[in-house]
Scaffold this motif. Structure first.
Motif, PDB file in Angstrom:
ATOM      1  N   MET A   1       0.843  -1.190   0.000  1.00  0.00           N
ATOM      2  CA  MET A   1       0.000   0.000   0.000  1.00  0.00           C
ATOM      3  C   MET A   1       0.884   1.248   0.000  1.00  0.00           C
ATOM      4  O   MET A   1       1.897   1.301   0.712  1.00  0.00           O
ATOM      5  CB  MET A   1      -0.907   0.007   1.238  1.00  0.00           C
ATOM      6  CG  MET A   1      -1.856   1.200   1.288  1.00  0.00           C
ATOM      7  SD  MET A   1      -2.869   1.211   2.795  1.00  0.00           S
ATOM      8  CE  MET A   1      -1.640   1.679   3.997  1.00  0.00           C
ATOM      9  N   VAL A   2       0.520   2.255  -0.774  1.00  0.00           N
ATOM     10  CA  VAL A   2       1.250   3.512  -0.804  1.00  0.00           C
ATOM     11  C   VAL A   2       1.043   4.243   0.506  1.00  0.00           C
ATOM     12  O   VAL A   2      -0.066   4.335   1.019  1.00  0.00           O
ATOM     13  CB  VAL A   2       0.771   4.405  -1.975  1.00  0.00           C
ATOM     14  CG1 VAL A   2       1.520   5.718  -1.965  1.00  0.00           C
ATOM     15  CG2 VAL A   2       0.977   3.689  -3.297  1.00  0.00           C
ATOM     16  N   THR A   3       2.133   4.737   1.100  1.00  0.00           N
ATOM     17  CA  THR A   3       2.037   5.463   2.373  1.00  0.00           C
ATOM     18  C   THR A   3       2.429   6.911   2.179  1.00  0.00           C
ATOM     19  O   THR A   3       3.037   7.286   1.169  1.00  0.00           O
ATOM     20  CB  THR A   3       2.960   4.819   3.427  1.00  0.00           C
ATOM     21  OG1 THR A   3       4.312   4.831   2.935  1.00  0.00           O
ATOM     22  CG2 THR A   3       2.531   3.396   3.724  1.00  0.00           C
ATOM     23  N   LEU A   4       2.097   7.707   3.187  1.00  0.00           N
ATOM     24  CA  LEU A   4       2.376   9.138   3.136  1.00  0.00           C
ATOM     25  C   LEU A   4       3.616   9.434   3.963  1.00  0.00           C
ATOM     26  O   LEU A   4       3.701   9.072   5.136  1.00  0.00           O
ATOM     27  CB  LEU A   4       1.181   9.920   3.688  1.00  0.00           C
ATOM     28  CG  LEU A   4       1.254  11.438   3.586  1.00  0.00           C
ATOM     29  CD1 LEU A   4       1.344  11.882   2.128  1.00  0.00           C
ATOM     30  CD2 LEU A   4       0.041  12.073   4.258  1.00  0.00           C
ATOM     31  N   ASP A   5       4.590  10.093   3.355  1.00  0.00           N
ATOM     32  CA  ASP A   5       5.838  10.447   4.025  1.00  0.00           C
ATOM     33  C   ASP A   5       5.644  11.786   4.737  1.00  0.00           C
ATOM     34  O   ASP A   5       5.368  12.808   4.102  1.00  0.00           O
ATOM     35  CB  ASP A   5       6.960  10.560   2.986  1.00  0.00           C
ATOM     36  CG  ASP A   5       8.316  10.810   3.632  1.00  0.00           C
ATOM     37  OD1 ASP A   5       8.364  10.999   4.856  1.00  0.00           O
ATOM     38  OD2 ASP A   5       9.320  10.836   2.902  1.00  0.00           O
ATOM     39  N   VAL A   6       5.778  11.788   6.062  1.00  0.00           N
ATOM     40  CA  VAL A   6       5.571  13.026   6.823  1.00  0.00           C
ATOM     41  C   VAL A   6       6.807  13.373   7.655  1.00  0.00           C
ATOM     42  O   VAL A   6       6.712  14.003   8.697  1.00  0.00           O
ATOM     43  CB  VAL A   6       4.332  12.903   7.746  1.00  0.00           C
ATOM     44  CG1 VAL A   6       3.067  12.808   6.926  1.00  0.00           C
ATOM     45  CG2 VAL A   6       4.455  11.697   8.682  1.00  0.00           C
ATOM     46  N   ARG A   7       7.976  13.000   7.184  1.00  0.00           N
ATOM     47  CA  ARG A   7       9.205  13.315   7.923  1.00  0.00           C
ATOM     48  C   ARG A   7       9.441  14.830   7.984  1.00  0.00           C
ATOM     49  O   ARG A   7       9.124  15.555   7.039  1.00  0.00           O
ATOM     50  CB  ARG A   7      10.405  12.646   7.264  1.00  0.00           C
ATOM     51  CG  ARG A   7      10.441  11.131   7.396  1.00  0.00           C
ATOM     52  CD  ARG A   7      11.589  10.518   6.626  1.00  0.00           C
ATOM     53  NE  ARG A   7      11.473  10.809   5.203  1.00  0.00           N
ATOM     54  CZ  ARG A   7      12.357  11.547   4.517  1.00  0.00           C
ATOM     55  NH1 ARG A   7      13.399  12.081   5.125  1.00  0.00           N
ATOM     56  NH2 ARG A   7      12.178  11.754   3.232  1.00  0.00           N
ATOM     57  N   PRO A   8      10.013  15.336   9.079  1.00  0.00           N
ATOM     58  CA  PRO A   8      10.307  16.781   9.188  1.00  0.00           C
ATOM     59  C   PRO A   8      11.182  17.298   8.060  1.00  0.00           C
ATOM     60  O   PRO A   8      11.003  18.427   7.594  1.00  0.00           O
ATOM     61  CB  PRO A   8      11.015  16.888  10.552  1.00  0.00           C
ATOM     62  CG  PRO A   8      10.549  15.702  11.329  1.00  0.00           C
ATOM     63  CD  PRO A   8      10.347  14.607  10.316  1.00  0.00           C
ATOM     64  N   GLN A   9      12.144  16.467   7.616  1.00  0.00           N
ATOM     65  CA  GLN A   9      13.036  16.915   6.543  1.00  0.00           C
ATOM     66  C   GLN A   9      12.264  17.182   5.254  1.00  0.00           C
ATOM     67  O   GLN A   9      12.556  18.132   4.519  1.00  0.00           O
ATOM     68  CB  GLN A   9      14.132  15.867   6.276  1.00  0.00           C
ATOM     69  CG  GLN A   9      15.044  15.612   7.468  1.00  0.00           C
ATOM     70  CD  GLN A   9      14.555  14.466   8.332  1.00  0.00           C
ATOM     71  OE1 GLN A   9      13.346  14.271   8.486  1.00  0.00           O
ATOM     72  NE2 GLN A   9      15.491  13.710   8.894  1.00  0.00           N
ATOM     73  N   LEU A  10      11.254  16.333   4.987  1.00  0.00           N
ATOM     74  CA  LEU A  10      10.441  16.528   3.792  1.00  0.00           C
ATOM     75  C   LEU A  10       9.610  17.807   3.925  1.00  0.00           C
ATOM     76  O   LEU A  10       9.475  18.577   2.975  1.00  0.00           O
ATOM     77  CB  LEU A  10       9.528  15.322   3.562  1.00  0.00           C
ATOM     78  CG  LEU A  10       8.619  15.412   2.327  1.00  0.00           C
ATOM     79  CD1 LEU A  10       9.451  15.427   1.054  1.00  0.00           C
ATOM     80  CD2 LEU A  10       7.625  14.263   2.300  1.00  0.00           C
ATOM     81  N   LEU A  11       9.068  18.032   5.108  1.00  0.00           N
ATOM     82  CA  LEU A  11       8.284  19.246   5.339  1.00  0.00           C
ATOM     83  C   LEU A  11       9.148  20.498   5.177  1.00  0.00           C
ATOM     84  O   LEU A  11       8.709  21.497   4.603  1.00  0.00           O
ATOM     85  CB  LEU A  11       7.676  19.216   6.737  1.00  0.00           C
ATOM     86  CG  LEU A  11       6.336  18.490   6.866  1.00  0.00           C
ATOM     87  CD1 LEU A  11       5.964  18.307   8.332  1.00  0.00           C
ATOM     88  CD2 LEU A  11       5.240  19.239   6.137  1.00  0.00           C
ATOM     89  N   ASP A  12      10.382  20.448   5.666  1.00  0.00           N
ATOM     90  CA  ASP A  12      11.289  21.591   5.519  1.00  0.00           C
ATOM     91  C   ASP A  12      11.575  21.861   4.048  1.00  0.00           C
ATOM     92  O   ASP A  12      11.572  23.020   3.599  1.00  0.00           O
ATOM     93  CB  ASP A  12      12.599  21.330   6.261  1.00  0.00           C
ATOM     94  CG  ASP A  12      12.425  21.344   7.778  1.00  0.00           C
ATOM     95  OD1 ASP A  12      11.388  21.864   8.240  1.00  0.00           O
ATOM     96  OD2 ASP A  12      13.307  20.824   8.485  1.00  0.00           O
ATOM     97  N   ALA A  13      11.838  20.793   3.297  1.00  0.00           N
ATOM     98  CA  ALA A  13      12.118  20.956   1.865  1.00  0.00           C
ATOM     99  C   ALA A  13      10.903  21.492   1.134  1.00  0.00           C
ATOM    100  O   ALA A  13      11.009  22.334   0.230  1.00  0.00           O
ATOM    101  CB  ALA A  13      12.558  19.617   1.264  1.00  0.00           C
ATOM    102  N   LEU A  14       9.728  21.023   1.538  1.00  0.00           N
ATOM    103  CA  LEU A  14       8.496  21.481   0.896  1.00  0.00           C
ATOM    104  C   LEU A  14       8.219  22.951   1.222  1.00  0.00           C
ATOM    105  O   LEU A  14       7.789  23.722   0.357  1.00  0.00           O
ATOM    106  CB  LEU A  14       7.330  20.610   1.355  1.00  0.00           C
ATOM    107  CG  LEU A  14       6.016  20.765   0.591  1.00  0.00           C
ATOM    108  CD1 LEU A  14       6.205  20.411  -0.875  1.00  0.00           C
ATOM    109  CD2 LEU A  14       4.935  19.889   1.214  1.00  0.00           C
TER     110      LEU A  14
END
Length: 538
Positions: free
Chosen positions: A1-14
């Motif tokens: 199943m596809v999951t949602l990546d919610v890591r802080p590093q991803l949020l910072d990059a976004l």
């Protein structure tokens, strides 16, 4: 199943990518600029209203936005799913700008704050008789404030919110823009069309957009007459399949008396399949995770194409700005060189100035000679600036991007240019007079020469070329050879400084409107770099 990546590093990059998108500007009217501005605004809306809030709060309720064209029955559908009238339907609907969000009371806190749709002010409606009018004072947006009305209903399942958006084809431009913004905030896009309008371009544009972003999409074919339900449903399904949307869940709502002008709620059975599907998406953990991950990842995936497109538009803006700037620089450089050549050739000492020089000192005073030289020098500079501006205008006429700069360019009025140049040349004369007085003050003589005469002679020597050879001799007789040489050197540097200043000022004046648009080379690289960092974090 596809999951949602919610890591802080991803949020910072976004977040960094979001800032780069917000900073991008496309002010020059190039062919692709309107599309770039629309793409930037849409992307910002999706980042601010959906993706960033969803990654920060993955457990927040699903938001299903109900969109469609005028008269599709969106409000009646929302009311019927809720089981009571919470949003106004009917012919007056296109006049209101107020979208309505309905959620379970336990989910109210998720939407009362600014977590999603932060640009919309929240308003609430007290409990009232269903027969009462549902319009709030001022909710037409007469004061210019954009609002979101939040309603609660315990008939909705926990974990699901419905948002009734304005018509996407509204006659009011603000309504259309708001509808597009609201759809960008959705976990689930519910596209509503009718049996009479399912082939229209407007709903299909939204359907294709949802496919492009791989958003979780469901379609509702509303107000379908019983006698043609099978045929219309078959044709609509064929169109969806042809567009690559054959797997999209489809629901059909029959035409009923309650459908007319939003006159009442549809029977529960008419919307039961859609309600069941929505409830399943909200309450089944696997289905919910799939919905959230699909819409969020689809939007993230779309950045691979959208960010380079924005970067390309930014590069085109900068390239056009360079062409416009280059035309100004070339014109003014050329005219400046021509002014220098004409000064060396003694072109200022011509016409009235030459007549007065020949009459000096018997029939012309030093002041009159200086006046004529100042006027002649001002004319030479004004002609140079005018010629440069004409060359710029000619070059810019061939460049579509010049339109934005031309709108505010004209402090180029002849009177204002003439005034600035006249002021600069008169300032040069006053400073030259001060230099002459300084030189005379250093003389060891009982009787000093007239400062105005010395000023007139050094000005003539500088501006007259070979015609004014005798002016240098007369200057040496009055203040000595060394003094004359020293004064001419100082006066020459002063003249160069003032010429540079005049041409620089007029060049900057011509470039001012373009500089004010702040078209820089940075956005292109920053957009690509932000995308690269985000992809690395993914």
């Amino acid at each position: 199943m596809v999951t949602l990546d919610v890591r802080p590093q991803l949020l910072d990059a976004l977040s960094a990518l979001r800032d780069r998108v917000a900073a991008a500007r496309f002010p020059l009217p190039l062919a692709g600029a309107p599309r770039a501005r629309a793409n930037r605004d849409e992307l910002l809306a999706q980042l601010d209203d959906y993706l960033v809030p969803r990654l920060k709060e993955p457990d927040a309720p699903l938001l299903a936005v109900v969109g469609g064209s005028t008269g599709a029955g969106k409000s009646t559908l929302v009311n019927s799913l809720v089981g009571r009238r919470v949003t106004e339907a009917g012919v007056l609907r296109p006049t209101t700008r107020t979208p309505v969000l309905v959620c379970h009371p336990d989910d109210h806190h998720w939407f009362s704050g600014m977590r999603v749709l932060p640009d919309l002010t929240r308003v609430w409606m007290p409990e009232q008789d269903p027969a009462d009018e549902l319009m709030l004072p001022g909710e037409d947006g007469e004061d210019g404030e954009r609002v979101l009305r939040v309603e609660t209903a315990d008939t909705l399942p926990v974990g699901l919110a419905l948002l009734d958006a304005p018509d996407i084809d509204s006659l009011i431009a603000d309504n259309r823009a708001l509808a597009a913004e609201l759809i960008c905030a959705a976990d689930i896009w519910i596209m509503v069309t009718t049996a009479a309008r399912y082939a229209d371009a407007v709903p299909w544009h939204l359907l294709r957009t949802a496919k492009e972003y791989d958003a979780t999409l469901v379609t509702v074919l509303d107000r379908v007459p019983h006698q043609v339900v099978s045929e219309v449903s078959r044709q609509y399904g064929a169109l969806l399949t042809k567009s690559g949307l054959g797997e999209v869940p489809r629901f059909t709502v029959p035409e009923l008396p309650e459908s007319a002008w939003g006159g009442g709620l549809l029977p529960a059975t008419a919307v039961a399949p859609l309600r069941t599907w929505l409830t399943h998406q909200a309450q089944d953990p696997v289905a919910r995770a799939h919905v959230v991950a699909r819409t969020a990842n689809g939007l993230l995936d779309s950045l691979k194409a959208r960010m380079p497109e924005l970067a390309g538009a930014a590069a085109a803006q900068y390239a056009a700005a360079l062409r416009l700037t280059g035309a100004v620089d070339s014109a003014y450089d050329s005219e400046y060189a021509r002014v220098r050549n004409r000064l060396q050739a003694g072109a200022v000492l011509a016409g009235d100035a030459l007549k007065r020089w020949r009459a000096f000192p018997l029939d012309c005073s030093a002041g009159e000679l200086l006046d004529s030289l100042v006027e002649s020098l001002s004319t030479l500079l004004l002609c140079a600036v005018t010629a440069a501006d004409e060359r710029v205008a000619d070059a810019w006429r061939r460049e579509p991007a010049s339109a934005a700069a031309e709108l505010t360019a004209h402090d180029a009025r002849p009177a204002s240019v003439e005034h600035r140049i006249g002021m600069a040349v008169r300032r040069w004369r006053r400073e030259l007079e001060e230099y002459a007085e300084d030189e005379i003050g250093d003389l060891d003589r009982t009787v000093a020469p007239d400062p105005e005469v010395v000023t007139a002679l050094v000005a003539t020597a500088l501006l007259g070329g070979r015609r004014a050879r005798s002016a240098g001799e007369g200057l040496a007789e009055r203040i000595g050879a060394h003094g004359a040489l020293r004064l001419r050197d100082r006066a020459g540097r002063l003249l160069d400084d003032h010429l540079d200043r005049v041409m620089h000022t007029e060049r900057e004046r011509r470039l001012g409107p373009l500089d004010g648009l702040e078209v820089h080379p940075d956005p292109q690289a920053e957009l690509i770099a932000a995308l690269s960092v985000l992809q690395k974090e993914r």
